[in-house]
Design an enzyme around this catalytic site. Sequence first.
Site, PDB file in Angstrom:
ATOM      1  N   HIS A   1     -28.077 -36.705  42.173  1.00  0.00           N
ATOM      2  CA  HIS A   1     -26.798 -37.318  41.824  1.00  0.00           C
ATOM      3  C   HIS A   1     -26.112 -37.871  43.064  1.00  0.00           C
ATOM      4  O   HIS A   1     -26.499 -37.584  44.194  1.00  0.00           O
ATOM      5  CB  HIS A   1     -25.873 -36.301  41.139  1.00  0.00           C
TER       6      HIS A   1
ATOM      7  N   LYS B   1     -20.438 -35.815  43.405  1.00  0.00           N
ATOM      8  CA  LYS B   1     -20.519 -34.836  42.303  1.00  0.00           C
ATOM      9  C   LYS B   1     -20.275 -33.433  42.848  1.00  0.00           C
ATOM     10  O   LYS B   1     -20.950 -32.994  43.778  1.00  0.00           O
ATOM     11  CB  LYS B   1     -21.874 -34.921  41.599  1.00  0.00           C
TER      12      LYS B   1
END
Length: 240
Positions: free
Chosen positions: A137, A141
Amino acid sequence: MGMKIALVGYGKMGKAIERIALSRGHEIVLRISSQNRQLLFSETIKEADVVIEMTNPEAAFDNVKACLDAGVSVVCGSTGWNNEVPAAKQLAEEKGVAFLQTSNFSIGVNVFFSINEVLADIMNKYPEYEVSMEEVHHIHKKDKPSGTAITLAERIIAHLDRKKRWEESQPGAAEVLSIHPVREDEAPGTHSVKYSSAIDDIELIHTAHNRDGFAQGAVVAAEFIAGKKGVYTMRDVLGL
């Protein structure tokens, strides 16, 4: 007929949700960010038919609770607050509104969830295959591993007798399902499940190209729960 939607969380994802909601004939009646969060606790939130909550693990439960307390149905895509989700579900039932929380709204990811369970059920018969996971990600995040990765892991464990729990680690104890999280650049999200043996590998991969899949799924979920009561999942929305 279009809905009145309140967006709680108005970052990149919130703006993508807004664009798709407007394109589907809905109205955005409220856009809540950290700068005007007090509106969550005012009468203004009651103007919405449905709230789409997409913030962070620290704020999610308080945000959802405020909306449910106001008698407004909520779809929530915030992850990392699993311990408090049961309380939110109970509150929705008590207030007679609808609640849907998911680790991932993407239609493709939810199909991926179902395929993952089918494969785990098959691989339960073949103990020579070791299973592991990786998720990639963007660097912003906050939760790690991702909620999507945890959902994948929990569903593998439910079908694979040789795995009892997951850990964020490199492969270790035989009963542990290893999840390796990676944070790099602006990657929207890639999840992989790999079964490895001395002979071959079997790998399932889902790669998001952008945020639109998540945003579209969030709006579709809001359309599904509008006017309903009770607790729902993306399986209910998609008929999986």
